[in-house]
Design a protein around this motif. Structure first.
Motif, short mmCIF file in Angstrom:
data_model
loop_
_atom_site.label_atom_id
_atom_site.label_comp_id
_atom_site.label_asym_id
_atom_site.label_seq_id
_atom_site.Cartn_x
_atom_site.Cartn_y
_atom_site.Cartn_z
N PRO A 55 0.80 -1.23 0.00
CA PRO A 55 0.00 0.00 0.00
C PRO A 55 0.83 1.28 0.00
CG PRO A 55 -0.98 -1.60 1.49
CD PRO A 55 0.31 -2.19 1.02
N ASN B 103 2.10 6.69 -4.69
CA ASN B 103 1.65 5.38 -4.21
C ASN B 103 0.41 4.98 -4.99
OD1 ASN B 103 -0.47 6.86 -3.17
ND2 ASN B 103 0.24 6.77 -1.05
N VAL C 23 -2.83 4.92 -4.31
CA VAL C 23 -3.96 5.86 -4.28
C VAL C 23 -3.65 7.05 -5.17
CG1 VAL C 23 -5.32 7.41 -2.83
CG2 VAL C 23 -4.74 5.13 -2.01
N TYR D 139 -5.84 8.37 -8.51
CA TYR D 139 -6.55 9.63 -8.68
C TYR D 139 -5.84 10.59 -9.62
CZ TYR D 139 -4.03 12.64 -5.22
OH TYR D 139 -3.12 13.40 -4.53
N HIS E 233 -7.08 -3.59 0.66
CA HIS E 233 -6.74 -3.32 -0.73
C HIS E 233 -7.93 -2.74 -1.48
CE1 HIS E 233 -3.48 -6.68 -0.34
NE2 HIS E 233 -3.12 -5.55 0.24
N LEU F 52 -8.37 0.86 -0.51
CA LEU F 52 -7.41 1.75 -1.17
C LEU F 52 -7.86 2.11 -2.58
CD1 LEU F 52 -4.04 0.11 -0.05
CD2 LEU F 52 -4.89 2.38 0.62
N VAL F 53 -8.36 1.11 -3.30
CA VAL F 53 -8.82 1.37 -4.66
C VAL F 53 -10.04 2.28 -4.63
CG1 VAL F 53 -9.83 0.30 -6.72
CG2 VAL F 53 -7.87 -0.76 -5.58
N ARG F 54 -10.96 2.04 -3.72
CA ARG F 54 -12.14 2.89 -3.61
C ARG F 54 -11.76 4.31 -3.22
NH1 ARG F 54 -16.42 -0.38 -0.02
NH2 ARG F 54 -16.90 1.79 0.50
N GLU F 55 -10.75 4.46 -2.35
CA GLU F 55 -10.30 5.79 -1.97
C GLU F 55 -9.68 6.52 -3.16
OE1 GLU F 55 -9.46 9.21 0.26
OE2 GLU F 55 -10.91 7.58 0.45
N GLY F 56 -8.92 5.78 -3.97
CA GLY F 56 -8.37 6.39 -5.18
C GLY F 56 -9.46 6.89 -6.10
N ASN G 13 -12.46 7.72 -5.15
CA ASN G 13 -13.09 8.84 -4.47
C ASN G 13 -12.34 10.14 -4.76
OD1 ASN G 13 -14.46 10.51 -2.61
ND2 ASN G 13 -13.14 9.87 -0.93
N LYS H 97 -13.87 6.93 -12.08
CA LYS H 97 -12.59 6.82 -12.77
C LYS H 97 -12.80 7.10 -14.25
CE LYS H 97 -8.24 6.08 -13.18
NZ LYS H 97 -8.27 7.05 -14.30
#
Length: 643
Positions: free
Chosen positions: A350, A379, A381, A385, A514, A517-521, A523, A554
C-alpha cells in the motif's frame, strides 16, 4: 323333339363342364365380394367410421397469446394488440400461383413474398392458412373484400401482433419477434411453432425468455368439406397465455440516461455510445442504454428490404446492443484491476512509491504518461486519482500478465455474464497462451505495459465495466447482473420481490484494505481538487453536489489510433482526426461514496476525453439514480451489509 346327331353328346358334356366351372368361379367371386363387404360394413365399420369422421372434422392448433413485458414499476414494454391480416389457403398449392399473382396486384407483395407464400402453401398440412400480410389498413382490407370473388381461399382474419410502446428506447433490452426460422426450431418440438402465424423472439428478452413468453397452444375443431375448406367450427379449447415478466429496468431512468447520452455527444454527425446502471447488491440492471437504437415495431409489422439494408449500412450499428456486444479498450478504467492485482499478489505494498518521469523506455520505444513531464513519485492511491500511466506500467511489470488476467477474470472480464441476453460478447482478456495461440508470437514486456493501462489487446463491454465497478464498490462480492425481477402466469399477481439488503453473491475474498485503497483512489478522482475528474464535484449548473450524492469514479480515454512521434512534432491533435479514429471516452463510477449502492459505466464512441465527455453523463445518471432510490422516502439510503 330334339335329336342329337352323332358327336353332339360329347359337345353337350363339354358345355356342361364349362358352365359348371364358370358358375363355380362366379360363386367364388361373389363369395369373396360378400365377405369383403361383410368385413368393410360389419367387422371394420367402426374403424372406417372413425376415418370418415376424421376426414370431416379437422383439429387445428391455435397460437397462444404471448406474455407481456413490464419495467420494474409496471410500465408496459411489450404488449399485444389486435390487427387485421390477410390469410390464404389452397389445396396443396393447386391454383395458388393465380391467387398469389392477383394478391400481388392488390397488395404489391414483391417476388420474395410471392415465393414465400407459394412454398408455405405447397407444404401446408391440413390446409393450414398462410399469412399474406399483417397489420392491414382499412384501405387494404376494403380492396381485398372488393376483389373477394376473384380470390378463392383468401380471407381476412383478426390476429395479434406485438407492440412496443417505447420503441427505440427499449429496443435492445426487449428485442423483437419475427417469423419462426429453421434455426429457431432446433431442439424444440412444440408443434405450435409450425403455424404460419406464430412469432418467435429474435433479440433481447423476447429471445432469452421465449419459452416462458410463448405459452401453450389451444385447439379448434372444424368441419371441412372434401377439399379441406372449413364449413363450420365445432369446438374450441383456448390455449394458455405466456407468462408476464417484470424487468429490473426503471423506464424513467432509462429515458433519462438515453436523453443525457444523446445530448452530451460532441459530434453532430455521429452519436454512438452506451450507459449501464447496476445495483451493486442485487445485480439488478436499472438502465442499459445503447445508442442509437432501432424501432422494434418495424419488425413486428414486417420490415422491408430497404429498411433492413439501411440499418445494416449504418456506421453507428443501431442493431447492435453496444452495452453487451460492443467491445472497446477499457483504457484507464482498467487501472483498478491492475492496482488490485498488484496489491493482492504483493507485487507492491500500500505504501510503495513508484516513479513517473513522463515516460518509460523499453528498448527504443517510449511509453508515455498522459502528463508531459510526469507526476513524480506516487503510491497506489495517488496513481489512481492522478491516473498516472507510468505508475501502472511499472505496477503491471512487477505483477505480470498472469496475475493481472486472474484478477480481471474475478472482476468479470473475459467472460459472458449471467444476464442471458443473446449476442453478448466476452470481450478479450489477453494472456500469454492466448497471444501464442492467436498470433504464434510470445508475450512481450510491452504487451504487459499496455495491459496495465487497459490498452493493447484488452477489450471489454460496458456491462463488464459496470460489473467490475460494482464488485469493487460492494467490497469484493461476486455480484451477477440480472434483468428479470419477477415472472408470473397471466392470472397471477405480478409483483416485485422484497428488495435485497445483503449481498447474495459470495465473497471474492479480496483483502478489505486493498479494496478500500482502490475505492479511496476513485473517491479522490472526483472529490480531490487535484483529481482527474474534480470538475464532476459540481452539477451542470456549477453548484457543488449535495453531500448525500457524492460519488467516486474513474475516467478513461481508450486510444483507437496511436499518434506517432512525428505527428506529435507536427502538432497533430486528436480533434483533427476523422471521427472513427478518435479515442473512446469512458467513465465508471459508484455512489453514494460513503455507502455505495449503485454503479454506472458510460462509453461515448470516439468521444475523445473521458472526463470531459463521458464523465458528466455518468455523474448526472448516477445522481438521478440515487435520487430515485426507494429508501429516500425515509431520508436514508439502504445500508449495504458488507460495508
Amino acid at each position: 323333339m330334339i335329336r342329337f346327331r352323332k358327336g353332339d353328346g360329347e359337345r353337350a358334356s363339354l358345355f356342361t363342364r364349362r358352365s359348371l366351372l364358370l358358375a363355380g368361379g362366379q360363386l367364388t367371386l361373389m363369395s369373396a365380394l360378400a365377405g369383403r363387404l361383410y368385413q368393410l360394413q360389419v367387422l371394420d365399420s367402426e374403424r372406417f367410421s372413425t376415418m370418415a369422421e376424421e376426414n370431416r372434422v379437422n383439429v387445428r392448433l391455435l397460437p397462444p397469446s404471448r406474455g407481456l413485458i413490464f419495467d420494474r414499476t409496471g410500465e408496459p414494454l411489450a404488449i399485444n394488440r389486435n390487427n387485421f391480416r390477410a390469410m390464404v389457403t389452397s389445396d396443396r398449392g393447386r391454383g395458388a400461383e393465380m391467387v398469389i399473382d392477383r394478391l400481388d396486384q392488390i397488395l404489391n407483395l414483391g417476388e420474395a413474398e410471392k415465393g414465400r407464400l407459394l412454398r408455405e402453401l405447397r407444404r401446408s398440412r391440413n390446409f393450414q392458412p398462410s399469412v399474406v400480410r399483417e397489420n392491414l389498413g382499412w384501405e387494404e382490407v376494403a380492396r381485398l373484400e372488393f376483389n373477394a370473388p376473384d380470390l378463392p381461399g383468401v380471407f381476412i382474419d383478426i390476429g395479434q401482433t406485438r407492440d412496443y410502446p417505447e420503441g427505440e428506447l427499449m429496443s435492445h433490452i426487449v428485442g423483437y419477434t419475427g417469423r419462426v426460422s429453421d434455426e429457431d426450431l432446433a431442439g424444440r418440438d412444440d408443434p405450435v411453432l409450425q403455424l404460419a402465424t406464430m412469432r418467435f423472439g429474435k433479440k433481447g428478452v423476447e429471445r432469452s425468455l421465449e419459452d416462458d413468453l410463448r405459452g401453450r397452444a389451444g385447439a379448434v375443431q372444424v368441419e371441412v368439406n372434401a377439399v379441406g375448406r372449413v364449413v363450420r367450427e365445432l369446438d374450441r379449447t383456448d390455449g394458455q397465455a405466456g407468462d408476464n415478466v417484470l424487468l429490473t429496468v426503471d423506464l424513467e431512468l432509462q429515458r433519462f440516461a438515453a436523453e443525457r447520452l444523446r445530448a452530451a455527444q460532441v459530434n453532430a454527425e455521429h452519436k454512438s455510445g452506451s450507459v449501464v446502471v447496476i445495483d451493486i447488491v442485487t445485480g439488478d440492471i436499472l438502465a442499459m442504454v445503447s445508442d442509437p437504437g432501432f424501432d422494434p415495431n418495424v419488425f413486428a409489422r414486417g420490415i422491408t428490404q430497404a429498411e433492413w439494408r439501411e440499418m445494416l449500412d449504418n456506421p453507428e450499428r443501431p442493431l447492435n446492443n453496444k452495452a453487451i456486444s460492443g467491445v472497446y479498450p477499457p483504457g484507464s478504467t482498467y487501472k483498478m484491476v491492475t492496482a488490485l492485482a498488484a496489491l493482492e499478489s504483493k507485487a507492491i505494498e500500500p505504501g510503495t512509491i513508484l516513479p513517473c518521469n513522463g515516460y518509460v523506455e523499453l528498448g527504443d520505444i517510449k511509453f508515455h504518461c498522459w502528463l508531459k513531464g510526469g507526476h513524480g513519485g506516487l503510491n497506489v492511491v495517488g496513481g489512481l486519482y492522478n491516473s498516472c500511466d507510468c505508475f501502472f506500467y511499472e505496477a503491471a511489470r512487477r505483477t505480470g500478465v498472469d496475475k493481472i488476467a486472474e484478477m480481471a477474470n474475478r472482476l468479470g472480464f473475459g467472460q459472458i455474464s449471467s444476464l442471458g441476453l443473446p449476442g453478448e460478447s466476452a470481450g478479450n482478456q489477453p494472456t500469454r497462451s492466448w497471444k501464442q495461440d492467436k498470433y504464434n508470437i510470445p508475450w512481450q514486456q510491452g504487451d504487459t505495459f499496455n495491459l496495465g493501462i487497459g490498452q493493447g489487446y484488452m477489450t471489454a463491454t460496458p456491462l463488464q465495466l459496470a460489473v467490475m465497478t460494482a464488485r469493487v464498490a460492494n467490497g469484493g462480492y461476486d455480484v451477477q447482473p440480472n434483468l428479470l425481477l419477477a415472472k408470473a402466469a397471466p392470472r397471477e399477481e405480478l409483483a416485485p420481490p422484497v428488495p435485497t439488503q445483503k449481498p447474495a453473491a459470495p465473497s471474492m475474498r479480496l483483502n478489505p484494505q486493498h479494496v478500500a485503497l482502490v475505492r479511496e483512489g476513485m473517491n479522490l478522482v472526483v472529490n480531490s481538487p487535484s483529481g482527474t475528474a474534480q470538475q464532476l464535484r459540481y452539477d451542470s449548473t456549477g453548484k457543488m453536489l449535495d453531500p448525500q450524492f457524492r460519488f467516486a469514479g474513474k475516467t478513461g480515454t481508450a486510444q483507437v489510433k496511436r499518434i506517432s512521434e512525428r505527428e506529435r512534432a507536427m502538432g497533430v491533435t486528436e480533434a483533427q482526426l476523422p471521427w472513427h479514429l478518435r479515442s473512446h471516452a469512458l467513465f465508471v463510477c459508484f455512489g453514494p461514496v460513503d455507502n455505495p449502492r449503485y454503479a454506472c459505466a458510460v462509453i461515448v464512441e470516439h468521444g475523445m476525453a473521458g472526463g470531459a465527455t463521458a464523465g458528466p453523463i455518468g455523474r448526472d445518471v448516477l445522481v438521478e439514480t440515487m435520487k430515485r432510490d426507494p429508501s429516500r422516502r425515509t431520508g436514508t439510503f439502504r445500508k449495504t451489509a458488507s460495508l
